[in-house]
Design a protein around this motif. Structure first.
Motif, short mmCIF file in Angstrom:
data_model
loop_
_atom_site.label_atom_id
_atom_site.label_comp_id
_atom_site.label_asym_id
_atom_site.label_seq_id
_atom_site.Cartn_x
_atom_site.Cartn_y
_atom_site.Cartn_z
N ARG A 20 5.10 3.21 3.04
CA ARG A 20 3.98 3.28 3.11
C ARG A 20 4.65 5.03 4.26
N SER A 26 -2.78 6.56 7.25
CA SER A 26 -2.73 5.83 5.80
C SER A 26 -4.50 5.31 5.26
N GLU A 32 -7.10 1.52 4.47
CA GLU A 32 -5.63 1.86 3.92
C GLU A 32 -6.55 2.32 2.67
N GLY A 34 -5.20 2.65 -0.70
CA GLY A 34 -3.75 2.46 -1.79
C GLY A 34 -3.95 3.01 -3.38
N ALA A 56 3.33 8.82 -1.11
CA ALA A 56 2.88 7.72 0.99
C ALA A 56 2.60 8.78 1.99
N TYR A 60 -1.37 7.37 1.53
CA TYR A 60 -1.63 5.92 0.95
C TYR A 60 -0.56 5.13 1.09
N VAL A 61 -1.13 3.92 0.72
CA VAL A 61 -0.03 2.59 0.81
C VAL A 61 0.03 2.49 -0.59
#
Length: 252
Positions: A20, A26, A32, A34, A56, A60-61
């Protein structure tokens, strides 16, 4: 921020890491974003951890799973391990023994893991080397869940094999970006043309970009052929691609 986890798949248990952002959020519109990060042939290691964390930090996750989990303990390898014949033999055994179909099954669990981590909307699939084909396959196998697939120096994206990723072009709803090494025996010009034809015929929103002068592996920092200029160019392209594809709900 790094979190080691284990993922139950249809075939066993895969080690993985969730990354993360260290500071940047994010979330976009409350959700979120991903990304599944598909490794290259040398497996998860410090160099890929660094890349996943950088991704990340863009908001982004990021899930980095071990695609070779079926083989138990191996390595450790680095981007230069191919220069050692013993290591190369072990790597190639695992590459050949980890089929696209296996990774397709695994991806269902990877996507569920991201959803549990909060990435409930369309996600990105990003892959390098052997991971490039996995990213494209993910877009075709899970068209309602994968909104963007990016491959960098991916091999055999449009081969004669029955499980060649290009055969799934008709199922892809998201966008596709393919960054091609200037000279790459694993993805020769005839495959590039075949992939382009498949994506265009299927009306997939896509870009195939040739990185002239770059060698297979140029984007990964611990590879002997790593190119800093080409590496930064790849990051610029990847950021723009994912931001556009995952922020605008581009699924058909």
């Amino acid at each position: 921020m790094k979190q080691n986890i284990e993922i139950k798949t249809a075939d066993g248990t895969a080690k993985a890491v969730i990354f993360r952002a260290d500071s940047a959020p994010s979330k976009v519109g409350g959700a979120e974003r991903g990304v599944v990060f598909y490794m290259d042939a040398m497996g998860p290691r410090a160099a890929l951890d660094g890349m996943a964390q950088r991704l990340a930090n863009l908001g982004y996750v990021v899930l980095l799973p071990d695609l070779f989990y079926r083989f138990g303990a191996y390595g450790p390898f680095t981007g230069t391990s191919f220069s050692d014949e013993t290591a190369k033999a072990q790597i190639m055994t695992m590459v050949r023994g980890t089929t696209q179909e296996m990774t397709k099954r695994d991806t269902a669990s990877f996507l569920d893991t991201l959803a549990a981590a909060g990435a409930t909307g369309p996600v990105g699939a990003v892959g390098y080397c052997m991971g490039g084909g996995r990213a494209v396959t993910a877009a075709g196998a899970f068209p309602d869940r994968v909104g963007a697939a990016a491959s960098f120096h991916g091999g055999n994206l449009a081969s004669d094999a029955e499980d060649s990723p290009h055969r799934l072009a008709g199922d892809i709803k998201g966008r596709v970006y393919v960054g091609v090494a200037g000279v790459d025996g694993s993805f020769p010009p005839e495959q590039s043309a075949r992939l382009a034809e498949a994506l265009r015929t299927a009306e997939v929103d896509h870009i195939i970009e040739n990185y002239v002068g770059m060698a297979h592996g140029w984007a990964v920092p611990d590879h002997g052929v790593y190119n800093a200029v080409g590496g930064e160019r790849h990051w610029k392209r990847l950021k723009t691609f994912l931001d556009e594809a995952l922020s605008q709900g581009n699924l058909r």
